[in-house]
Design a protein around this motif. Structure first.
Motif, short mmCIF file in Angstrom:
data_model
loop_
_atom_site.label_atom_id
_atom_site.label_comp_id
_atom_site.label_asym_id
_atom_site.label_seq_id
_atom_site.Cartn_x
_atom_site.Cartn_y
_atom_site.Cartn_z
N ASP A 74 1.01 -0.78 -0.06
CA ASP A 74 -0.10 0.48 -0.08
C ASP A 74 0.82 1.03 -0.01
OD1 ASP A 74 -2.35 -1.16 -0.12
OD2 ASP A 74 -2.86 -1.27 2.55
N LEU A 75 2.03 1.21 0.68
CA LEU A 75 2.56 2.25 1.26
C LEU A 75 3.45 2.62 -0.17
CD1 LEU A 75 4.23 1.97 4.22
CD2 LEU A 75 2.59 3.79 3.97
N ALA A 76 3.94 1.35 -1.50
CA ALA A 76 4.55 1.67 -2.17
C ALA A 76 3.64 2.15 -3.48
CB ALA A 76 5.44 0.28 -2.78
N THR A 77 2.51 1.79 -3.05
CA THR A 77 1.72 2.06 -4.41
C THR A 77 1.46 3.29 -4.51
OG1 THR A 77 0.49 -0.40 -3.98
CG2 THR A 77 -1.02 1.63 -5.30
N TYR A 78 1.29 3.90 -2.42
CA TYR A 78 0.22 5.69 -2.85
C TYR A 78 1.67 6.65 -3.17
CZ TYR A 78 -4.05 4.88 -1.38
OH TYR A 78 -5.63 4.13 -1.81
N ALA A 79 3.30 5.47 -2.72
CA ALA A 79 4.06 6.60 -3.17
C ALA A 79 4.20 6.81 -4.84
CB ALA A 79 6.06 6.00 -2.63
N GLY A 80 4.13 5.77 -5.82
CA GLY A 80 3.49 6.20 -7.08
C GLY A 80 2.81 7.10 -7.39
N HIS A 81 1.57 6.55 -6.86
CA HIS A 81 0.41 7.45 -7.23
C HIS A 81 0.71 9.34 -6.82
CE1 HIS A 81 -1.99 3.95 -8.34
NE2 HIS A 81 -2.49 4.11 -7.07
N PHE A 82 1.36 9.20 -5.82
CA PHE A 82 1.27 10.85 -5.43
C PHE A 82 2.92 11.70 -5.99
CE2 PHE A 82 -0.05 9.35 -0.85
CZ PHE A 82 -1.52 10.34 -1.01
N ALA A 83 3.65 10.44 -6.55
CA ALA A 83 5.09 10.86 -7.36
C ALA A 83 4.47 11.47 -8.91
CB ALA A 83 5.59 10.18 -7.43
N VAL A 84 2.96 10.45 -9.46
CA VAL A 84 2.67 10.29 -10.79
C VAL A 84 1.92 12.12 -10.58
CG1 VAL A 84 0.89 9.75 -12.14
CG2 VAL A 84 2.72 8.21 -11.78
N GLN A 85 0.92 11.72 -9.54
CA GLN A 85 0.27 13.22 -8.96
C GLN A 85 1.10 15.08 -9.43
OE1 GLN A 85 -2.11 12.80 -6.27
NE2 GLN A 85 -3.10 11.10 -6.68
#
Length: 180
Positions: A74-85
């Protein structure tokens, strides 16, 4: 009061809304010091930071948790999502490149942790980030794998579109049209 959790959280939100990103991050960091290992709390705080306009700060909050819990999907997923945003919001090309690279790194971790079953949004964002970085060959490879195992639902159309974009970037126009 440095041990009043709600006050620290609200101060972080207010500072972010006032455009004081560094001060906001400081308040959220203090809040997380009271709950350092709680990934759910960390994600909630990161979500607050993102909703308040500090997307890159949200990414950093999540990345701090990943430093201690490298296997947390979950942390890795959201880190990626926030980076894209954050990359999408930035007008600085160098910052965009760095953030897209960060997103790809986090999404690669998600793929490694989940094997062949990452969420379609992760794959779609990873493909799009690779396209933005000009890494069309990698984007095509991941896109091909993603559409081959995609469920037949509404998320599949977004994967096919990302795959077609990757094919177009790799100058495989006939295949891109077929994918569309």
């Amino acid at each position: 009061n440095p041990v009043e959790q709600d006050a620290l959280k609200q101060a972080g939100i207010i500072a972010a809304r006032l455009g004081q990103a560094e001060q906001s991050r400081n308040y959220f960091r203090q809040y997380m010091e009271l709950n350092p290992g709680d990934a759910a709390v960390r994600l909630a705080i990161a979500g607050e930071a993102a909703r308040s306009g500090d997307i890159e700060g949200a990414m950093r909050i999540v990345e701090e948790g990943l430093a201690a819990d490298t296997a947390n999907v979950d942390l890795a997923t959201y880190a990626g999502h926030f980076a894209v945003q954050a990359a999408a919001r930035s007008e600085d090309k160098a910052v965009q490149q760095r953030l897209f690279e960060t997103a790809v790194t986090h999404y690669a971790r998600v793929r490694a942790l989940k094997g062949a079953q990452p969420d379609a949004g992760v794959l779609q964002n990873m493909i799009q980030a690779l396209v933005q970085l000009g890494r069309h060959g990698e984007a095509v490879t991941i896109g091909r794998e993603a559409v081959a195992s995609a469920p037949a639902d509404s998320t599949a159309s977004n994967l096919w579109l990302a795959y077609a974009t990757a094919l177009q970037g790799a100058n495989q126009l006939d295949q891109a049209l077929s994918a569309l």
